[in-house]
Design a protein around this motif. Structure first.
Motif, PDB file in Angstrom:
ATOM      1  N   ASP A 232       0.813  -1.232   0.000  1.00  0.00           N
ATOM      2  CA  ASP A 232       0.000   0.000   0.000  1.00  0.00           C
ATOM      3  C   ASP A 232       0.831   1.258   0.000  1.00  0.00           C
ATOM      4  OD1 ASP A 232      -2.232  -1.642   0.164  1.00  0.00           O
ATOM      5  OD2 ASP A 232      -2.212  -1.638   2.364  1.00  0.00           O
ATOM      6  N   ARG A 233       2.133   1.147  -0.149  1.00  0.00           N
ATOM      7  CA  ARG A 233       3.003   2.313   0.006  1.00  0.00           C
ATOM      8  C   ARG A 233       2.787   3.391  -1.049  1.00  0.00           C
ATOM      9  NH1 ARG A 233       8.954   0.097   0.604  1.00  0.00           N
ATOM     10  NH2 ARG A 233       9.367   2.302   0.159  1.00  0.00           N
ATOM     11  N   LEU A 234       2.282   2.999  -2.218  1.00  0.00           N
ATOM     12  CA  LEU A 234       2.093   3.974  -3.308  1.00  0.00           C
ATOM     13  C   LEU A 234       0.644   4.436  -3.452  1.00  0.00           C
ATOM     14  CD1 LEU A 234       4.474   2.694  -6.138  1.00  0.00           C
ATOM     15  CD2 LEU A 234       4.717   4.727  -4.751  1.00  0.00           C
ATOM     16  N   ASN A 235      -0.194   4.080  -2.519  1.00  0.00           N
ATOM     17  CA  ASN A 235      -1.610   4.457  -2.641  1.00  0.00           C
ATOM     18  C   ASN A 235      -1.823   5.969  -2.617  1.00  0.00           C
ATOM     19  OD1 ASN A 235      -2.197   1.786  -2.747  1.00  0.00           O
ATOM     20  ND2 ASN A 235      -3.175   1.633  -0.713  1.00  0.00           N
ATOM     21  N   TRP A 236      -0.871   6.677  -2.032  1.00  0.00           N
ATOM     22  CA  TRP A 236      -1.019   8.135  -1.923  1.00  0.00           C
ATOM     23  C   TRP A 236      -1.117   8.806  -3.292  1.00  0.00           C
ATOM     24  CZ3 TRP A 236       2.660  11.011  -4.363  1.00  0.00           C
ATOM     25  CH2 TRP A 236       3.880  10.355  -4.685  1.00  0.00           C
ATOM     26  N   LYS A 237      -0.569   8.134  -4.333  1.00  0.00           N
ATOM     27  CA  LYS A 237      -0.555   8.762  -5.653  1.00  0.00           C
ATOM     28  C   LYS A 237      -1.937   8.807  -6.283  1.00  0.00           C
ATOM     29  CE  LYS A 237       0.661   4.527  -8.191  1.00  0.00           C
ATOM     30  NZ  LYS A 237      -0.678   4.313  -8.727  1.00  0.00           N
ATOM     31  N   ASP A 238      -2.836   8.008  -5.751  1.00  0.00           N
ATOM     32  CA  ASP A 238      -4.190   7.964  -6.326  1.00  0.00           C
ATOM     33  C   ASP A 238      -5.120   8.958  -5.625  1.00  0.00           C
ATOM     34  OD1 ASP A 238      -3.408   5.876  -8.016  1.00  0.00           O
ATOM     35  OD2 ASP A 238      -3.777   4.386  -6.429  1.00  0.00           O
TER      36      ASP A 238
END
Length: 435
Positions: A428-434
């Protein structure tokens, strides 16, 4: 009997220099209690740093008023003490102003000394007023109570007395005044003694002469017990100062070896130690006492001028935290002195006294208040590095005692489990980009 003063002077000189030499040896021994560190790199840069910072006072003048006054005192003492050579020759051989045979040049030389002595006297008065009348905040921090406060004033009084004795010595020297050359300042003091007989003037001149040289030797020996030890140590301290980028921290060699072993694809993690290999000494991570620090850090502690520029620039201190980089250096020096006295009292061997730098002198709260911003290192006029000591002691707390703050422990746990400081699953580390 005319040779008695020469014998007395020789005894005074031998005792003064002998005691100074004894203390210098003790100083070197205490500094060498630290761990070895390689500082043989970047020699050209080190020589440049020493020339610019220690000799050229380049970092002092970043604060113009204090810097300008300090340069006057510094130059004055260096130049005026050339006159000590004449005093020593006169004292040992019974001559009087032996260099006066230089004629007009001698007048220029002494005239220069007198002007500098007057400027030093005025500068020292201003320094005293800054400390005791204006009461600049950095001179009134909690760590500056008691001896540190008194020491700063004692030095100022000594400097004023030495300069005054030099001018009185010249003003009451009838033959020197008759030369009418070099008495640039003392000619205005001489009228104060105009009604005295020649024998009385001679007595005052001799008294001022003896007090002046005795004061210089006393001042020399006082340096070891004073913050003004930086007069001698600023040069080696700036030479051995950090030449790497200020934000670059040193890695522990033992940890580096472990990481390299982990990264080595050919290494066998299940290999047993070689039975024939020499048993390695157990490595201590970080520092809990002065013997764990390296000798450059101990040199830093002895060199500290207690000027407080580091503390006045420290953002943690400015926001009311307990941390004072100046106190870190003062505590390190005080503990090192305590260890040195312990060694002296036990025939050259340190006996455990149940104390250490961490806890007894410097608290965990002070260490964790540091933001590692390097403001203290940048502000120091003689290249002292309080941050390096703070980092070593924090390493000890984390790696030897697992005594890091809860927030830091949580961060390290997250890095170990999730590969990031935040408590999110790696997927889930890249969820911020969405978002």
């Amino acid at each position: 009997m005319s040779f008695i003063p020469n014998i007395l002077f020789a005894i005074l000189l031998i005792v003064g220099i002998g005691y100074f030499t004894k203390n210098v040896k003790k100083l070197i021994r205490n500094i060498n209690l630290g761990q070895d560190v390689d500082v043989s790199d970047n020699k050209s840069q080190r020589w440049k740093n020493m020339a610019m910072i220690a000799l050229g006072q380049s970092k002092m003048v970043t604060r113009p008023i204090a810097g300008f006054l300090h340069v006057i005192v510094y130059v004055g003492f260096v130049v005026i003490n050339i006159e000590v050579l004449e005093i020593i020759i006169d004292g040992l051989f019974g001559t009087h102003r032996i260099f006066s045979s230089l004629g007009h040049f001698y007048g220029i030389l002494i005239g220069t000394f007198e002007v500098l002595a007057f400027l030093v006297f005025v500068s020292v008065i201003i320094f005293w007023m800054r400390r005791n009348v204006i009461k600049l905040q950095r001179f009134w921090k909690p760590e500056m109570k008691g001896w540190p406060k008194n020491d700063g004033n004692i030095i100022l009084y000594i400097e004023m007395v030495l300069m005054l004795l030099f001018l009185v010595m010249n003003a009451t020297d009838v033959h020197f005044q008759a030369m009418n050359s070099g008495n640039v300042i003392s000619q205005f003091i001489a009228p104060l003694f105009s009604n005295l007989s020649e024998s009385t003037l001679h007595g005052i001149e001799r008294g001022a002469w003896w007090l002046h040289i005795t004061g210089i030797l006393a001042f020399l020996n006082y340096l070891y017990f004073s913050k003004h030890l930086h007069i001698l140590l600023a040069f080696p301290n700036t030479y051995y100062g950090k030449t790497k980028p200020k934000g670059q921290l040193d890695n522990l060699e033992a940890v580096t070896k472990e990481v390299m072993l982990m990264m080595d694809p050919n290494a066998d993690p299940f290999a047993t130690p070689d039975e024939n290999a020499a048993e390695e000494e157990v490595v201590k991570f970080g520092a809990s006492d002065v013997q764990d620090l390296n000798w450059v850090q101990l040199l830093n502690a002895y060199t500290c001028t207690e000027c407080g520029r580091c503390t006045s620039e420290c953002p943690a201190n400015q926001t009311g935290k307990k941390l004072s980089p100046r106190k870190i250096m003062m505590d390190t020096r005080d503990r090192l002195e305590e260890v040195g006295k312990n060694i002296d009292a036990n025939n050259g061997v340190f006996t455990d006294d149940g104390k250490q730098l961490l806890g007894d002198y410097i608290t965990n709260e002070e260490l964790w208040a540091c933001t590692s911003c390097n403001a203290c290192v940048e502000a120091c006029p003689i290249s002292i590095d309080p941050l390096s000591i703070i980092i070593e002691m924090r390493r000890y707390l984390v790696m030897e005692q697992s005594a890091a703050p809860v927030e830091l422990n949580n961060m390290m746990t997250n890095i170990e489990n999730n590969g990031a400081p935040w408590p999110y699953n790696q997927m889930d580390r890249l969820n911020w980009k969405d978002e």
